[in-house]
Design a protein around this motif. Structure first.
Motif, PDB file in Angstrom:
ATOM      1  N   GLY A  63      43.561  49.351  29.378  1.00 35.38           N
ATOM      2  CA  GLY A  63      42.696  48.811  30.430  1.00 35.38           C
ATOM      3  C   GLY A  63      43.073  47.389  30.828  1.00 35.38           C
ATOM      4  N   HIS A  64      42.183  46.734  31.585  1.00 37.59           N
ATOM      5  CA  HIS A  64      42.438  45.373  32.047  1.00 37.59           C
ATOM      6  C   HIS A  64      42.230  44.357  30.928  1.00 37.59           C
ATOM      7  CE1 HIS A  64      41.766  46.510  36.527  1.00 37.59           C
ATOM      8  NE2 HIS A  64      43.063  46.373  36.265  1.00 37.59           N
ATOM      9  N   SER A  65      43.059  43.326  30.947  1.00 38.13           N
ATOM     10  CA  SER A  65      42.968  42.236  29.984  1.00 38.13           C
ATOM     11  C   SER A  65      42.030  41.152  30.492  1.00 38.13           C
ATOM     12  CB  SER A  65      44.362  41.638  29.746  1.00 38.13           C
ATOM     13  OG  SER A  65      44.296  40.515  28.881  1.00 38.13           O
ATOM     14  N   HIS A  66      41.470  40.375  29.559  1.00 35.44           N
ATOM     15  CA  HIS A  66      40.665  39.214  29.938  1.00 35.44           C
ATOM     16  C   HIS A  66      41.412  37.913  29.638  1.00 35.44           C
ATOM     17  CE1 HIS A  66      40.001  39.709  25.653  1.00 35.44           C
ATOM     18  NE2 HIS A  66      39.510  38.488  25.591  1.00 35.44           N
ATOM     19  N   LEU A  67      42.672  38.030  29.200  1.00 38.28           N
ATOM     20  CA  LEU A  67      43.480  36.847  28.893  1.00 38.28           C
ATOM     21  C   LEU A  67      44.266  36.463  30.145  1.00 38.28           C
ATOM     22  CD1 LEU A  67      44.742  37.932  25.355  1.00 38.28           C
ATOM     23  CD2 LEU A  67      42.735  36.560  25.941  1.00 38.28           C
ATOM     24  N   CYS A  68      43.580  35.808  31.063  1.00 37.62           N
ATOM     25  CA  CYS A  68      44.150  35.598  32.398  1.00 37.62           C
ATOM     26  C   CYS A  68      44.308  34.129  32.771  1.00 37.62           C
ATOM     27  CB  CYS A  68      43.262  36.288  33.444  1.00 37.62           C
ATOM     28  SG  CYS A  68      43.024  38.057  33.120  1.00 37.62           S
ATOM     29  N   ASP A  69      44.171  33.231  31.815  1.00 33.54           N
ATOM     30  CA  ASP A  69      44.298  31.811  32.107  1.00 33.54           C
ATOM     31  C   ASP A  69      45.750  31.435  32.349  1.00 33.54           C
ATOM     32  OD1 ASP A  69      41.577  31.528  31.777  1.00 33.54           O
ATOM     33  OD2 ASP A  69      41.737  30.930  29.665  1.00 33.54           O
TER      34      ASP A  69
END
Length: 342
Positions: free
Chosen positions: A282-288
């Motif tokens: 699925g989609h990651s939340h590590l997007c910084d």
């Protein structure tokens, strides 16, 4: 010459008689000593140790006695992968011994004790104690488990969550359709090679096939309008959305059976993102910034797989990570694998 012979014979006879008497006395002493010696005794005992204990961890000490108080020497069968101090009888974990309660809950082995004259053998059991593996993880390992659950169960707010993880139980055979240039085919082959390098611990890989008939997945390169006839169900989902690519899959029970990928932009990060979805991520939340994950909902050309996500994919298709696991089961199974790999 005759007198010399008469003198020599009695002398030789006496010498032989004297040597024979000494030998008989020495032999008698040895026989008496071996007859009276008692073999050492090994106490009946079992040992316990927590699974995943590190090499060198002490298990305990073999209890043995000898009536004559002779110095004892301890040995152990080599196949046990347990070490023993030959002078004290202390047992320790060997360098290559993996203690995994889920695989086996005890290890039998043979210990021998020698007092210099007699040897005694005893069968000993090491019982392996179950632990909560997640509680034994370090902070980096906990981060891998938590991110695994996030990706495998689609926990990002941009996607509907899943109660269980799903993956392929057979290799993905991908057919390319649409306006496929040689440059884009090269991009596809390069990205597939990256994925395959991460899934070597199981039986899953991705290959390109020449015909749709031999495929179980299809990638179409073209405009959104074109997929109305190629992937009608996909088109209904995205026709009013501004996407450059999309991925969907069909499943039976816990396993994916077919996949569909649409791409309208040939950049490698887009295909890598959609292929990640196609295999079950699925989609990651590590997007910084400056190092956003390629699995974020919004990607850029500088996006890439993060090291932690490469670890997730390695374990996602590990032979011991079954499809259909719940969050709690993922936590337990993956923690166990991380400790075994440590």
């Amino acid at each position: 010459m005759q007198p010399m012979k008469k003198i020599a014979l009695p002398f030789l006879s006496l010498l032989i008689l004297a040597c024979s008497t000494d030998a008989d006395e020495t032999l008698e002493e040895i026989i008496n000593e071996e007859t009276t010696n008692k073999a050492p005794a090994i106490n009946s005992q079992q040992f316990q140790i927590a699974e995943h204990s590190a090499p060198g961890t002490s298990i305990g000490t073999i209890a043995a006695t000898d009536q004559e108080n002779d110095e004892l020497t301890y040995t152990i069968d080599a196949e046990a992968a347990i070490l023993i101090d030959e002078n004290t009888g202390e047992l320790t974990i060997g360098e290559n011994l993996k203690l995994d309660f889920e695989a086996r809950d005890n290890i039998p082995f043979t210990v021998s004790v020698f007092d210099g004259k007699a040897i005694t053998h005893a069968e000993i059991t090491l019982n392996i104690e179950d632990i909560n593996e997640y509680d034994a993880l370090n902070s980096e390992q906990i981060a891998v488990v938590d991110h695994f659950k996030h990706l495998a169960l689609f926990e990002d707010a941009s996607s509907p969550t899943q109660e269980i993880m799903r993956k392929w139980n057979a290799p993905m055979k991908l057919f390319l359709d649409g306006a496929i240039t040689q440059s884009f085919r090269t991009t596809v082959e390069t990205v597939i090679a990256e994925f395959n390098a991460l899934t070597t611990s199981g039986n899953f890989n991705i290959t390109l096939v020449d015909t749709q008939a031999e495929s179980n997945s299809k990638l179409f390169f073209g405009s959104k309008e074109e997929i109305e006839t190629i992937f009608p169900e996909m088109y209904d989902e995205i026709k009013d959305l501004s996407f450059d690519g999309y991925s969907s899959a069909s499943f039976e029970g816990d396993f994916y059976t077919t996949g569909q990928i649409w791409i309208s932009n040939p950049i490698d990060v887009l295909f890598k993102h959609e292929l990640g979805h196609a295999i079950g991520i699925g989609h990651s939340h590590l997007c910084d910034a400056p190092n956003p994950s390629v699995m974020c909902a919004n990607i850029a050309e500088e996006s890439a797989f993060l090291v932690i996500e490469e670890e997730v994919i390695k374990f996602f298709y590990h032979a011991d990570m079954a499809s259909g696991l719940t969050a709690e089961e993922i936590e337990s199974n993956l923690a166990n694998l991380l400790l075994l790999a440590d």
